[in-house]
Design a protein around this motif. Structure first.
Motif, mmCIF file in Angstrom:
data_model
loop_
_atom_site.group_PDB
_atom_site.id
_atom_site.type_symbol
_atom_site.label_atom_id
_atom_site.label_comp_id
_atom_site.label_asym_id
_atom_site.label_seq_id
_atom_site.Cartn_x
_atom_site.Cartn_y
_atom_site.Cartn_z
ATOM 1 N N GLN A 140 9.449 6.531 2.246
ATOM 2 C CA GLN A 140 9.551 5.356 1.398
ATOM 3 C C GLN A 140 8.653 4.248 1.928
ATOM 4 O O GLN A 140 8.708 3.904 3.108
ATOM 5 N N ALA A 141 7.818 3.709 1.029
ATOM 6 C CA ALA A 141 7.028 2.515 1.345
ATOM 7 C C ALA A 141 7.541 1.383 0.460
ATOM 8 O O ALA A 141 7.873 1.601 -0.713
ATOM 9 N N THR A 142 7.590 0.197 0.999
ATOM 10 C CA THR A 142 8.088 -0.955 0.239
ATOM 11 C C THR A 142 7.019 -1.468 -0.721
ATOM 12 O O THR A 142 5.829 -1.154 -0.583
ATOM 13 N N ALA A 143 7.455 -2.278 -1.661
ATOM 14 C CA ALA A 143 6.516 -2.900 -2.594
ATOM 15 C C ALA A 143 5.491 -3.755 -1.849
ATOM 16 O O ALA A 143 4.311 -3.769 -2.201
ATOM 17 N N ALA A 144 5.930 -4.444 -0.809
ATOM 18 C CA ALA A 144 4.995 -5.265 -0.021
ATOM 19 C C ALA A 144 3.948 -4.385 0.665
ATOM 20 O O ALA A 144 2.763 -4.749 0.726
ATOM 21 N N GLN A 145 4.356 -3.216 1.162
ATOM 22 C CA GLN A 145 3.400 -2.315 1.808
ATOM 23 C C GLN A 145 2.380 -1.765 0.810
ATOM 24 O O GLN A 145 1.194 -1.688 1.114
ATOM 25 N N THR A 146 2.835 -1.366 -0.371
ATOM 26 C CA THR A 146 1.890 -0.804 -1.350
ATOM 27 C C THR A 146 1.003 -1.887 -1.964
ATOM 28 O O THR A 146 -0.137 -1.621 -2.322
ATOM 29 N N ARG A 147 1.507 -3.117 -2.056
ATOM 30 C CA ARG A 147 0.711 -4.229 -2.593
ATOM 31 C C ARG A 147 -0.487 -4.531 -1.686
ATOM 32 O O ARG A 147 -1.538 -4.969 -2.144
ATOM 33 N N ALA A 148 -0.357 -4.233 -0.400
ATOM 34 C CA ALA A 148 -1.427 -4.510 0.570
ATOM 35 C C ALA A 148 -2.558 -3.481 0.524
ATOM 36 O O ALA A 148 -3.589 -3.673 1.167
ATOM 37 N N ILE A 149 -2.392 -2.401 -0.236
ATOM 38 C CA ILE A 149 -3.422 -1.360 -0.317
ATOM 39 C C ILE A 149 -4.332 -1.642 -1.510
ATOM 40 O O ILE A 149 -3.859 -1.822 -2.628
ATOM 41 N N ILE A 150 -5.628 -1.665 -1.274
ATOM 42 C CA ILE A 150 -6.613 -1.876 -2.346
ATOM 43 C C ILE A 150 -6.626 -0.638 -3.243
ATOM 44 O O ILE A 150 -6.650 0.490 -2.748
ATOM 45 N N PRO A 151 -6.595 -0.814 -4.569
ATOM 46 C CA PRO A 151 -6.617 0.343 -5.465
ATOM 47 C C PRO A 151 -7.819 1.253 -5.188
ATOM 48 O O PRO A 151 -8.905 0.792 -4.849
ATOM 49 N N GLY A 152 -7.594 2.557 -5.319
ATOM 50 C CA GLY A 152 -8.646 3.532 -5.085
ATOM 51 C C GLY A 152 -8.064 4.869 -4.681
ATOM 52 O O GLY A 152 -6.852 5.084 -4.724
ATOM 53 N N THR A 153 -8.931 5.772 -4.260
ATOM 54 C CA THR A 153 -8.522 7.103 -3.824
ATOM 55 C C THR A 153 -8.539 7.174 -2.306
ATOM 56 O O THR A 153 -9.522 6.760 -1.677
ATOM 57 N N TYR A 154 -7.464 7.696 -1.743
ATOM 58 C CA TYR A 154 -7.285 7.790 -0.304
ATOM 59 C C TYR A 154 -6.866 9.215 0.067
ATOM 60 O O TYR A 154 -6.610 10.041 -0.806
ATOM 61 N N TYR A 155 -6.758 9.470 1.363
ATOM 62 C CA TYR A 155 -6.318 10.757 1.879
ATOM 63 C C TYR A 155 -5.107 10.536 2.775
ATOM 64 O O TYR A 155 -5.014 9.517 3.456
ATOM 65 N N TYR A 156 -4.183 11.496 2.745
ATOM 66 C CA TYR A 156 -2.990 11.376 3.584
ATOM 67 C C TYR A 156 -2.644 12.733 4.170
ATOM 68 O O TYR A 156 -3.084 13.777 3.698
ATOM 69 N N ASP A 157 -1.835 12.692 5.205
ATOM 70 C CA ASP A 157 -1.090 13.865 5.621
ATOM 71 C C ASP A 157 0.216 13.390 6.227
ATOM 72 O O ASP A 157 0.382 12.222 6.564
ATOM 73 N N ILE A 158 1.177 14.314 6.265
ATOM 74 C CA ILE A 158 2.458 14.053 6.903
ATOM 75 C C ILE A 158 2.677 15.175 7.900
ATOM 76 O O ILE A 158 2.516 16.354 7.567
ATOM 77 N N GLU A 159 2.970 14.781 9.125
ATOM 78 C CA GLU A 159 3.177 15.743 10.200
ATOM 79 C C GLU A 159 4.577 15.576 10.761
ATOM 80 O O GLU A 159 5.086 14.456 10.853
ATOM 81 N N ILE A 160 5.170 16.709 11.139
ATOM 82 C CA ILE A 160 6.459 16.687 11.815
ATOM 83 C C ILE A 160 6.253 17.243 13.220
ATOM 84 O O ILE A 160 5.382 18.080 13.438
ATOM 85 N N THR A 161 7.042 16.739 14.161
ATOM 86 C CA THR A 161 6.928 17.158 15.552
ATOM 87 C C THR A 161 8.288 17.652 16.032
ATOM 88 O O THR A 161 9.293 16.941 15.909
ATOM 89 N N SER A 162 8.303 18.873 16.567
ATOM 90 C CA SER A 162 9.547 19.471 17.057
ATOM 91 C C SER A 162 9.959 18.815 18.374
ATOM 92 O O SER A 162 9.171 18.096 19.008
ATOM 93 N N THR A 163 11.178 19.123 18.795
ATOM 94 C CA THR A 163 11.668 18.590 20.070
ATOM 95 C C THR A 163 10.836 19.110 21.238
ATOM 96 O O THR A 163 10.755 18.472 22.271
#
Length: 183
Positions: A140-163
């Motif tokens: 979850q990202a807040t409205a304030a966090q998404t408002r700070a991003i300039i419109p356009g195309t970006y790249y993401y990944d999500i990583e998980i780390t085991s114990t």
């Protein structure tokens, strides 16, 4: 191996996205006797796990939320009255237990960009693993966090780390941030 999933963030709005980490097994044969169904598939499953089965012909062998009754390294059995001749296909998946795992997601203009436009992580910064045994990671990202991003195309990944410190890339892709009009 991660899944490629492209998504959209509406600038100035809350952004919610969930990911589920599952262990897959390719089904190579099925037999049903009217009481139990045995799936031939190399797997690392455990008895009592909930399994989803899809892509099988005939379709009476496609199950959602079936409980594994017994298992070996090359097959597993569920209690179900389905019968029929196996034709082809099939993937069985079970959620991975994420107890003790952490997660982090970053969005960047380009994958090699040194600065992330959004960084989220477990520990109170936008990512939770609310029920670790079902393998779900909630972002979850807040409205304030998404408002700070300039419109356009970006790249993401999500990583998980085991114990144990092993890092797995859960998903990756492009994010299109659409411009906020109403302010």
């Amino acid at each position: 191996m991660s899944v490629v999933y492209n998504t959209v963030i509406n600038q100035g709005a809350n952004w919610f996205i969930n990911f589920q980490y599952k262990q897959p097994a390719t089904i190579t044969n099925i037999s049903g006797n009217g009481t139990t169904v045995t799936f031939t598939a190399d797997n690392g499953f455990f008895g009592g796990q909930t399994v989803n089965i899809s892509g099988v012909l005939p379709s009476q062998y496609n199950f959602q939320a079936a409980t594994i009754a017994s298992v070996t390294g090359s097959s597993f059995t569920v209690t179900n009255p389905a019968t029929g001749i196996y034709i082809s296909g099939g993937i069985a998946t079970v959620p991975i237990n994420l107890t003790g795992y952490t997660a982090a997601l970053q969005i960047r203009s380009l994958p090699e960009d040194p600065t992330a436009v959004l960084s989220l992580a477990t520990g109170g910064n936008g990512i939770t693993i609310p029920t670790p045994t079902n393998g779900t990671v909630e972002v979850q990202a807040t409205a304030a966090q998404t408002r700070a991003i300039i419109p356009g195309t970006y790249y993401y990944d999500i990583e998980i780390t085991s114990t144990g410190g092993i890092v797995y890339r859960l998903a990756q892709g492009q994010v299109v941030v659409s411009a906020e009009v109403t302010r």
